[in-house]
Scaffold this motif. Structure first.
Motif, PDB file in Angstrom:
ATOM      1  N   HIS A  49     -23.225   8.280  48.454  1.00  0.00           N
ATOM      2  CA  HIS A  49     -24.505   8.446  49.142  1.00  0.00           C
ATOM      3  C   HIS A  49     -24.460   7.793  50.515  1.00  0.00           C
ATOM      4  N   ARG A  50     -23.864   6.587  50.555  1.00  0.00           N
ATOM      5  CA  ARG A  50     -23.780   5.910  51.847  1.00  0.00           C
ATOM      6  C   ARG A  50     -22.679   6.501  52.711  1.00  0.00           C
ATOM      7  N   GLY A  51     -21.585   6.914  52.071  1.00  0.00           N
ATOM      8  CA  GLY A  51     -20.417   7.376  52.812  1.00  0.00           C
ATOM      9  C   GLY A  51     -20.543   8.811  53.286  1.00  0.00           C
ATOM     10  N   VAL A  52     -20.619   9.745  52.356  1.00  0.00           N
ATOM     11  CA  VAL A  52     -20.651  11.161  52.728  1.00  0.00           C
ATOM     12  C   VAL A  52     -21.985  11.511  53.371  1.00  0.00           C
ATOM     13  N   GLY A  53     -23.052  10.860  52.904  1.00  0.00           N
ATOM     14  CA  GLY A  53     -24.339  11.030  53.575  1.00  0.00           C
ATOM     15  C   GLY A  53     -25.380  11.728  52.749  1.00  0.00           C
ATOM     16  N   ASP A  54     -26.598  11.242  52.885  1.00  0.00           N
ATOM     17  CA  ASP A  54     -27.717  11.750  52.094  1.00  0.00           C
ATOM     18  C   ASP A  54     -28.246  13.093  52.561  1.00  0.00           C
ATOM     19  N   ILE A 254     -18.941  24.607  64.948  1.00  0.00           N
ATOM     20  CA  ILE A 254     -18.379  23.741  63.896  1.00  0.00           C
ATOM     21  C   ILE A 254     -19.051  22.372  63.908  1.00  0.00           C
ATOM     22  N   VAL A 255     -19.838  22.104  62.841  1.00  0.00           N
ATOM     23  CA  VAL A 255     -20.483  20.781  62.752  1.00  0.00           C
ATOM     24  C   VAL A 255     -20.023  20.043  61.492  1.00  0.00           C
ATOM     25  N   ARG A 256     -19.404  20.787  60.510  1.00  0.00           N
ATOM     26  CA  ARG A 256     -18.877  20.222  59.270  1.00  0.00           C
ATOM     27  C   ARG A 256     -20.010  19.815  58.313  1.00  0.00           C
ATOM     28  N   GLY A 257     -19.664  19.806  57.036  1.00  0.00           N
ATOM     29  CA  GLY A 257     -20.689  19.608  56.016  1.00  0.00           C
ATOM     30  C   GLY A 257     -20.917  18.176  55.570  1.00  0.00           C
ATOM     31  N   LEU A 258     -20.284  17.228  56.229  1.00  0.00           N
ATOM     32  CA  LEU A 258     -20.455  15.828  55.822  1.00  0.00           C
ATOM     33  C   LEU A 258     -21.071  15.066  56.999  1.00  0.00           C
ATOM     34  N   ASP A 259     -21.774  13.975  56.679  1.00  0.00           N
ATOM     35  CA  ASP A 259     -22.565  13.307  57.721  1.00  0.00           C
ATOM     36  C   ASP A 259     -21.801  12.349  58.625  1.00  0.00           C
ATOM     37  N   TYR A 260     -20.541  12.021  58.265  1.00  0.00           N
ATOM     38  CA  TYR A 260     -19.937  10.868  58.938  1.00  0.00           C
ATOM     39  C   TYR A 260     -19.233  11.137  60.269  1.00  0.00           C
ATOM     40  N   TYR A 261     -19.194  12.391  60.725  1.00  0.00           N
ATOM     41  CA  TYR A 261     -18.341  12.674  61.884  1.00  0.00           C
ATOM     42  C   TYR A 261     -18.893  12.242  63.241  1.00  0.00           C
ATOM     43  N   THR A 262     -17.951  11.833  64.115  1.00  0.00           N
ATOM     44  CA  THR A 262     -18.237  11.520  65.525  1.00  0.00           C
ATOM     45  C   THR A 262     -17.095  12.145  66.324  1.00  0.00           C
ATOM     46  N   HIS A 263     -17.310  12.451  67.587  1.00  0.00           N
ATOM     47  CA  HIS A 263     -16.249  13.047  68.430  1.00  0.00           C
ATOM     48  C   HIS A 263     -15.619  14.292  67.779  1.00  0.00           C
ATOM     49  N   ARG A 286     -13.155  12.930  63.276  1.00  0.00           N
ATOM     50  CA  ARG A 286     -13.214  11.488  63.519  1.00  0.00           C
ATOM     51  C   ARG A 286     -14.496  10.911  62.930  1.00  0.00           C
ATOM     52  N   TYR A 287     -14.412   9.676  62.449  1.00  0.00           N
ATOM     53  CA  TYR A 287     -15.611   9.018  61.896  1.00  0.00           C
ATOM     54  C   TYR A 287     -15.585   7.547  62.308  1.00  0.00           C
ATOM     55  N   ASN A 288     -16.050   7.286  63.541  1.00  0.00           N
ATOM     56  CA  ASN A 288     -15.904   5.935  64.087  1.00  0.00           C
ATOM     57  C   ASN A 288     -16.885   4.912  63.540  1.00  0.00           C
ATOM     58  N   GLN A 289     -17.914   5.384  62.794  1.00  0.00           N
ATOM     59  CA  GLN A 289     -18.883   4.407  62.258  1.00  0.00           C
ATOM     60  C   GLN A 289     -18.752   4.178  60.751  1.00  0.00           C
ATOM     61  N   LEU A 290     -17.977   5.019  60.069  1.00  0.00           N
ATOM     62  CA  LEU A 290     -18.008   4.999  58.604  1.00  0.00           C
ATOM     63  C   LEU A 290     -17.545   3.667  57.991  1.00  0.00           C
ATOM     64  N   VAL A 291     -16.514   3.062  58.566  1.00  0.00           N
ATOM     65  CA  VAL A 291     -16.014   1.800  57.998  1.00  0.00           C
ATOM     66  C   VAL A 291     -17.126   0.745  58.036  1.00  0.00           C
ATOM     67  N   GLU A 292     -17.825   0.717  59.153  1.00  0.00           N
ATOM     68  CA  GLU A 292     -18.929  -0.240  59.301  1.00  0.00           C
ATOM     69  C   GLU A 292     -20.080   0.106  58.335  1.00  0.00           C
ATOM     70  N   THR A 293     -20.403   1.385  58.235  1.00  0.00           N
ATOM     71  CA  THR A 293     -21.497   1.813  57.333  1.00  0.00           C
ATOM     72  C   THR A 293     -21.205   1.361  55.904  1.00  0.00           C
ATOM     73  N   LEU A 294     -19.920   1.351  55.539  1.00  0.00           N
ATOM     74  CA  LEU A 294     -19.582   0.975  54.163  1.00  0.00           C
ATOM     75  C   LEU A 294     -19.280  -0.522  54.028  1.00  0.00           C
ATOM     76  N   GLY A 295     -19.632  -1.288  55.053  1.00  0.00           N
ATOM     77  CA  GLY A 295     -19.568  -2.747  54.929  1.00  0.00           C
ATOM     78  C   GLY A 295     -18.330  -3.400  55.508  1.00  0.00           C
TER      79      GLY A 295
END
Ligand code: HAM
Length: 421
Positions: A49-54, A254-263, A286-295
């Motif tokens: 939920h936190r990673g792939v996105g709500d 192309i926006v992709r089906g998961l919430d974590y992408y950047t760039h 790329r997912y430049n915020q995901l590591v931080e989002t997951l703590g």
């Protein structure tokens, strides 16, 4: 008893095809100097939920959720990235001196989707995740991996599509523009899009229900909202891809089906006649915020995953098969009395690198030669009373039909030489 809906069994030629591809993937990952990682097939529900996105369909509609016997909320992984990021943080791989950390994984994923050609409820992904570099050279390297694997396997009909979702600032500006644009039309959109409008308007562009509507087609596109830094990143990526001689097209849808992408985001599509609607062979970004989002500590990431089933269909459509001729020796004893020696020899041969199978049911001489016809080994080793007594083995080269008696102590050397000839 039947297999669950949306799953499939592997046996026979399909098994050979898959094993060959797995070997190619492993060898390719060695060449790219990536390390193999494996994470659990189930993780806490919260991770996804936190990673792939709500706001992604994958999490809101498609996960296999269950409670374990202690009442913990668990989920069968619908994709690999969230688990690998969790492991990267939990095992403190960010502390390594040799950043970036370049990892790859392979295994089953589970999504409760409507089964159809190219869409399963259990499917296999090969994926990579790289942590600790924001250099677009890594983005280009990531895109080159599936392209080189497809090329190596001989697949011709592929098309690389790239886009950029920019950094936080660019995306915020873009989301604002999307909201303004869609505001007058919200009531005309599907129920899911009404929720997406509030939660994450970017997701609306990926809607399977509304995507043919004119309002969708005329929506503002992301590239004109990129700030300077994001624009630069995207430009360098394209320069690197050109340098690597990887043809691509920019596709702003192309926006992709998961919430974590950047760039960077990208997909490789099958460009094969009558391939069917599930033609995305792999996708990532790329997912430049995901590591931080997951703590974890702020760390850039980029990766992709490819579906094995779609790759297998693409290969089938292009008539590409891999048949490994693998059986070296077939052994059989003339009577029960010689079976222990056959057991001894089979072990000796296998430990010296030969593939071996044998007669387990004490079949007749004729039945054994019928089996030889079917299995097509390179050598047939026939063991009778005399062979055991003299430790001299009768070997028939099944391809040249030459037959010789060879002393056990020279057996391995003899077979090695014969194979080389
Ligand atoms: P994804 O686009 O959801 O991305 O899936 C990647 C690939 O898995 C798809 O392109 C497709 O080939 C295959 N796939 C997905 N769903 C199914 C299904 N139901 N049946 C058969 N094949 C399927 C991800 O999973 C991201 N984790 C990729 C990634 C890695 N992004 C950054 N790192």
């Amino acid at each position: 008893m039947q297999k669950p809906k949306g799953t499939y069994d592997v046996y026979g030629d399909l098994g050979k095809q898959i094993q060959y591809i797995e070997k190619v993937i492993g060898a390719m990952m060695e060449k790219y100097h990536y390390e193999y990682v494996r994470t659990p097939i189930f993780e806490s529900k919260e991770l996804f939920h936190r990673g792939v996105g709500d706001s992604s369909d994958i999490v809101t509609k498609e996960t296999y959720d269950f409670q374990d016997r202690a009442g913990r909320e668990m989920t069968l992984r619908p994709e690999g990235t969230a688990g690998v990021v969790r492991s990267f943080i939990e095992n403190k791989l960010y502390g390594r001196a040799t950043l970036p950390v370049k990892t790859w994984y392979y295994g089953p994923m589970f999504r409760y989707e409507r089964p159809q050609a190219g869409r399963y409820r259990e499917f296999y992904q090969f994926g990579v995740e790289v942590f600790g570099s924001n250099d677009p050279l890594i983005d280009a390297e990531i895109i080159s991996i599936p392209v080189n694997i497809y090329r190596f396997l001989g697949l011709k009909g592929i098309k690389v599509k790239i886009n950029s979702l920019g950094d936080e600032e660019s995306r915020t500006a873009y989301k604002k523009a999307l909201k303004e644009y869609f505001k007058p039309y919200v009531n005309e959109l599907c129920e899911d899009c009404k929720v997406r409008f509030e939660k994450n308007p970017l997701r609306m562009l990926d809607c399977k229900v509304d995507h043919e509507k004119e309002i969708m087609k005329n929506a503002p596109t992301i590239l004109s909202y990129l700030n300077k830094e994001s624009e630069e990143h995207f430009k360098h990526l394209q320069d690197y891809l050109k340098a690597m001689e990887i043809p691509f097209e920019v596709d702003e849808t192309i926006v992709r089906g998961l919430d974590y992408y950047t760039h960077t985001v990208f997909e490789v599509e099958a460009d094969i006649k009558e391939f069917g609607s599930q033609k995305v062979l792999c996708g990532g970004g790329r997912y430049n915020q995901l590591v931080e989002t997951l703590g974890g500590p702020s760390t850039c990431g980029v990766g992709f995953a490819m579906g094995m089933e779609r790759l297998l269909s693409a290969l089938e459509k292009e008539n590409i098969t891999f048949k490994e001729e693998s059986l070296d020796c077939y052994l059989f004893a003339l009577s029960e009395n010689e079976k222990e020696y056959v057991a001894y020899l089979s072990n000796l041969l296998r430990m010296n690198g030969f593939s071996v199978t044998m007669d387990y049911n004490q079949k007749s001489f004729k039945a054994n030669f019928k089996q030889v016809e079917r299995l097509n080994p390179k050598f047939v080793l026939i063991i009778g009373e005399e062979e055991v007594k003299d430790k001299k083995i009768t070997i028939k080269n099944n391809h040249t039909k030459k037959e010789e008696k060879i002393k056990e102590e020279h057996l391995i050397e003899y077979l090695d030489e014969e194979i080389e000839m």
